[in-house]
Design a protein around this motif. Structure first.
Motif, PDB file in Angstrom:
ATOM      1  N   ARG A   1     -34.897 -11.522   6.965  1.00 61.43           N
ATOM      2  CA  ARG A   1     -34.727 -10.851   5.678  1.00 61.43           C
ATOM      3  C   ARG A   1     -33.345 -10.227   5.612  1.00 61.43           C
ATOM      4  O   ARG A   1     -32.898  -9.584   6.558  1.00 61.43           O
ATOM      5  N   SER A   2     -32.658 -10.428   4.508  1.00 66.25           N
ATOM      6  CA  SER A   2     -31.318  -9.855   4.338  1.00 66.25           C
ATOM      7  C   SER A   2     -31.237  -9.185   2.973  1.00 66.25           C
ATOM      8  O   SER A   2     -32.168  -9.227   2.178  1.00 66.25           O
ATOM      9  N   GLY A   3     -30.084  -8.569   2.703  1.00 65.96           N
ATOM     10  CA  GLY A   3     -29.865  -7.926   1.418  1.00 65.96           C
ATOM     11  C   GLY A   3     -30.090  -6.427   1.475  1.00 65.96           C
ATOM     12  O   GLY A   3     -30.506  -5.857   2.490  1.00 65.96           O
ATOM     13  N   THR A   4     -29.822  -5.775   0.357  1.00 61.11           N
ATOM     14  CA  THR A   4     -29.936  -4.314   0.274  1.00 61.11           C
ATOM     15  C   THR A   4     -31.330  -3.847  -0.111  1.00 61.11           C
ATOM     16  O   THR A   4     -31.624  -2.662  -0.047  1.00 61.11           O
TER      17      THR A   4
ATOM     18  N   SER B   1     -37.130  -3.448  -5.452  1.00 64.80           N
ATOM     19  CA  SER B   1     -36.202  -4.529  -5.153  1.00 64.80           C
ATOM     20  C   SER B   1     -36.521  -5.756  -5.988  1.00 64.80           C
ATOM     21  O   SER B   1     -37.561  -5.833  -6.646  1.00 64.80           O
TER      22      SER B   1
ATOM     23  N   TRP C   1     -32.849 -17.798  -1.370  1.00 64.61           N
ATOM     24  CA  TRP C   1     -33.062 -18.317  -0.010  1.00 64.61           C
ATOM     25  C   TRP C   1     -31.753 -18.840   0.564  1.00 64.61           C
ATOM     26  O   TRP C   1     -30.841 -19.205  -0.166  1.00 64.61           O
TER      27      TRP C   1
ATOM     28  N   THR D   1     -33.608 -19.864  -5.898  1.00 63.85           N
ATOM     29  CA  THR D   1     -34.004 -18.484  -6.149  1.00 63.85           C
ATOM     30  C   THR D   1     -35.454 -18.351  -6.582  1.00 63.85           C
ATOM     31  O   THR D   1     -35.890 -17.255  -6.921  1.00 63.85           O
TER      32      THR D   1
ATOM     33  N   THR E   1     -33.612 -17.732   5.627  1.00 61.43           N
ATOM     34  CA  THR E   1     -33.236 -16.358   5.276  1.00 61.43           C
ATOM     35  C   THR E   1     -33.671 -16.078   3.850  1.00 61.43           C
ATOM     36  O   THR E   1     -33.427 -16.888   2.945  1.00 61.43           O
TER      37      THR E   1
ATOM     38  N   ARG F   1     -33.283 -13.219   0.879  1.00 58.73           N
ATOM     39  CA  ARG F   1     -32.492 -12.042   0.505  1.00 58.73           C
ATOM     40  C   ARG F   1     -33.207 -11.241  -0.572  1.00 58.73           C
ATOM     41  O   ARG F   1     -33.671 -11.794  -1.573  1.00 58.73           O
TER      42      ARG F   1
ATOM     43  N   ASP G   1     -32.612  -7.908  -3.003  1.00 67.30           N
ATOM     44  CA  ASP G   1     -31.621  -6.982  -3.530  1.00 67.30           C
ATOM     45  C   ASP G   1     -32.318  -5.774  -4.138  1.00 67.30           C
ATOM     46  O   ASP G   1     -33.350  -5.909  -4.810  1.00 67.30           O
TER      47      ASP G   1
ATOM     48  N   ASP H   1     -27.121 -15.909  -8.172  1.00 62.89           N
ATOM     49  CA  ASP H   1     -26.579 -14.596  -7.808  1.00 62.89           C
ATOM     50  C   ASP H   1     -25.179 -14.471  -8.388  1.00 62.89           C
ATOM     51  O   ASP H   1     -24.170 -14.728  -7.726  1.00 62.89           O
TER      52      ASP H   1
END
Length: 674
Positions: free
Chosen positions: A360-363, A401, A406, A413, A428, A430, A432, A644
């Protein structure tokens, strides 16, 4: 005694199965001598391949409890009515198949086919012609296997060796050993040995090597006794499996008497050839300790014949980067090695797989799951998936979020992604962080509706009906004139310059009038902003609050149908929790939000006064929403799966009512970007 091949018999290589499921062949060392029933009596010569005994000496079929009755036959029995044989209770029959390196019993094919058709388990034996040349033993074994083609469910194969042919004990042992070894090599099955107590003791020296080295199935020939004598120390403790208890039993369907046999046990399957079938998924190889079974995922399925009742060990070896997930069927567990008992038809499956790692990534935050496949991720997780399987991963953002897309083995998306597992796989997801934006927050802008009219200065004019709706224009200098579109529903406009109120102007007239000028002078030099607001006050005799702006004159130039610096919709009143909601009921009124992200949610109102809203992304119509409802409530409309990047969403009041009301209003309560 052996009569040999009949004159004129077919000595060629002939196939006899002809679609019949033939029982496994028994390896019978047929004794040339039967142990006498009484002490002190001379042994009588005998063998299976001989003319039948006179029927006058036949004994009736009788089978002790816990045993299964059978017979053995050859061409000496002539034509047999197998339907009547089956009706007599006979459950198995051993057929003569071959003799030496070339001869095939002429009744083998028909006997096998008809006995099988009548539900009788069948097997086959080979009549040996022993010699000092061990290559002859191999050739005879190859001939026997080629003719009989042993299969699962057949009786264990047999070697009939009735003559020593002048060989010594050592030479005969070597010949028998060579024949048996070749059959094991060709079939994976240890044949059973047919012998009498006396022949084994005299011709083979009561040798225990066979009984101690995998040849556990013994077919003992011992007539007219209550129980057979078993040589080789009770066949190394295994005892007898089949017993030829008489050379002359009367069986319906056979003209003369025939050899009578018994199987020790109630389940004949314990004396029949077994088969182990293994299927695999791609990613590894399965082998057996016998060496007769080896298959990989590219093969899909492989099988091997085995001895009945033995323990077989299978080993699963994964390819590089793969892992053994586990076994199903007769094998169980996760270990690389498994054991199973080979009785009847045994199946198992080895499942190989590859690691699937999800990061998992992102803010923002969220989870990724593949139900039933062991993936349930917070930050990072890994699971092993069966090779060749198809996994569906689903990304779900948390409440604060949005899903951003991906990377790796998944693309796009969309919230779900399907992957085929054929190698180690990395994905991965993501997430946000979602950003809440007020209805008129950063990145937003609004427009009043625009109405076409022939008398308007520019053919159309800006219009709003609700209190607090405003429109602003930039100008430079000490003087500006704005032009209204007046009419019977005209209201009072509140006019301000640079935020300071300067006038309150009526836009009422008994009939439509366009280009009605309202000049403002005496202003300081420089840049200014003119703001015109629907005050919410009725002009005398007016039936509405309507405010129309038809033009603007600044710097001495008249701008027809001018484009405003900014506009704002009215604040929704009378709706609990909607104090910051902006609303318009004017056709053509629009609201925009420019944002960077992969999704956006519009918070709006539904109710009887609400109409239809057309929603576009980056100039492309996505959907027209019906906001009408029998009761007032808040609602959300979401658009996801965007790239994105920077996007612009527009909400347009179409001026059409919905299915559950007569209003045309559209409201914006806020936005959420993810």
């Amino acid at each position: 005694m052996l009569k040999g091949a009949e004159p004129g018999a077919d000595l060629g290589h002939v196939g006899f199965r002809q679609g019949v499921v033939f029982a496994v062949v028994s390896v019978v060392v047929v004794a040339a001598w039967v142990q006498p029933a009484g002490a002190g009596r001379r042994p009588a010569p005998m063998g299976m391949d001989r003319p039948p005994t006179s029927p006058t000496s036949a004994v009736p079929l009788r089978t002790p409890s816990g045993m299964v009755p059978g017979i053995d036959v050859s061409h000496w029995q002539d034509a047999i009515n197998w339907s009547r044989v089956a009706g007599s209770g006979i459950r198995f029959a051993v057929m003569k198949a071959t003799d030496g390196q070339h001869y095939i019993d002429p009744t083998f094919s028909s006997n096998t086919r008809q006995a099988t058709a009548n539900g009788i388990a069948v097997g086959a034996y080979h009549f040996a012609n022993a010699s000092r040349n061990l290559n002859d033993a191999v050739a005879e074994a190859d001939h026997f296997v080629a003719v009989t083609n042993p299969s699962v469910g057949d009786l264990v194969p047999a070697l009939d060796i009735e003559q020593t042919n002048g060989l010594s004990v050592t030479q005969l042992r070597a010949w028998v050993k060579a024949w048996l070894a070749e059959v094991v090599k060709r079939t994976g099955v240890h044949p059973m040995i047919y012998t009498s107590p006396y022949f084994w003791q005299s011709a083979l020296g009561d040798w225990q090597w066979f009984s101690a080295n995998g040849y556990h199935v013994l077919w003992i020939a011992h007539w007219r006794v209550q129980a057979p004598t078993v040589p080789a120390a009770d066949w190394s403790g295994h005892g007898w499996t089949y017993w030829q208890w008489t050379d002359c039993v009367s069986i319906p369907g056979i003209a003369n008497c025939v050899d009578g046999d018994r199987f020790k046990g109630a389940d004949l399957e314990a004396g029949e050839i077994a088969r182990v079938q293994v299927s695999t998924t791609p990613g590894g190889v399965v082998t057996s300790d016998t060496g007769h079974l080896a298959c990989s995922g590219t093969d899909g399925t492989c099988s091997a014949l085995t001895d009945p009742g033995v323990t077989l060990t299978l080993r699963g070896d994964p390819d590089p980067d793969a892992v053994l997930v586990g076994w199903t069927g007769a094998c169980a567990g996760q270990g690389a090695v498994c054991s199973l008992t080979s009785t009847g038809r045994v199946t198992t499956k080895a499942m190989f797989g590859y690691p699937v790692t999800v990061t998992r990534s992102g803010t923002g935050g969220g989870s990724v799951v593949a139900p039933g496949d062991g993936i349930d991720c917070g930050t990072t997780c890994s699971a092993v998936a069966n090779s060749g399987s198809r996994l569906t991963l689903t990304a779900t953002p948390d409440s604060a979020s949005g899903f951003g897309g991906w990377a790796g083995a998944c693309e796009g998306t969309a919230s779900s992604c399907t992957i085929d597992v054929t190698a180690p796989t990395e994905v991965t997801a993501r997430f946000d962080a979602s950003v809440s934006i007020a209805a008129d927050g950063a990145g937003t802008r609004f427009a009043w509706g625009r109405v076409a009219a022939d008398g308007a200065l520019g053919g159309s004019y800006l219009v709003e009906n609700r209190p607090d709706a405003s429109v602003s224009f930039a100008f430079t200098g000490g003087r500006v004139t704005w032009y209204s579109a007046n009419g019977p529903k005209g209201g009072i406009a509140s006019v301000a310059v640079d935020g300071s109120a300067v006038a309150s102007t009526s836009t009422y007239s008994s009939s439509p009038r366009f280009g009605v000028g309202h000049e403002l002078g005496g202003l300081a030099p420089g840049s200014h902003v003119l703001t015109i607001t629907v005050s919410g006050s009725h002009a005398p005799r007016s039936t509405g609050l309507r405010l129309g702006v038809d033009g603007l004159k600044r710097g001495g130039t008249l701008y027809k149908s001018p484009s405003p610096l900014a506009a704002r919709w009215a604040t929704a009143h009378g709706v609990p929790g909607a104090e910051s909601t902006l609303i318009s009921d004017t056709p053509g009124a629009a609201a925009w939000l420019t944002f960077h992200g992969t999704g956006v949610t519009l918070d709006t109102l539904v109710g009887p006064d609400m109409g239809r809203a057309a929603v576009s992304i980056d100039g492309r119509l996505v959907r027209t929403f019906d906001l009408s409802s029998t009761s007032v409530a808040t609602a959300t409309r979401s658009i996801t799966g965007l790239s994105d990047a920077s996007h612009t969403i527009r909400i347009l009041a179409t001026g059409e009512h919905g299915h559950r009301g007569r209003g045309t209003s559209v409201a914006v309560a806020g936005w959420t970007v993810s």
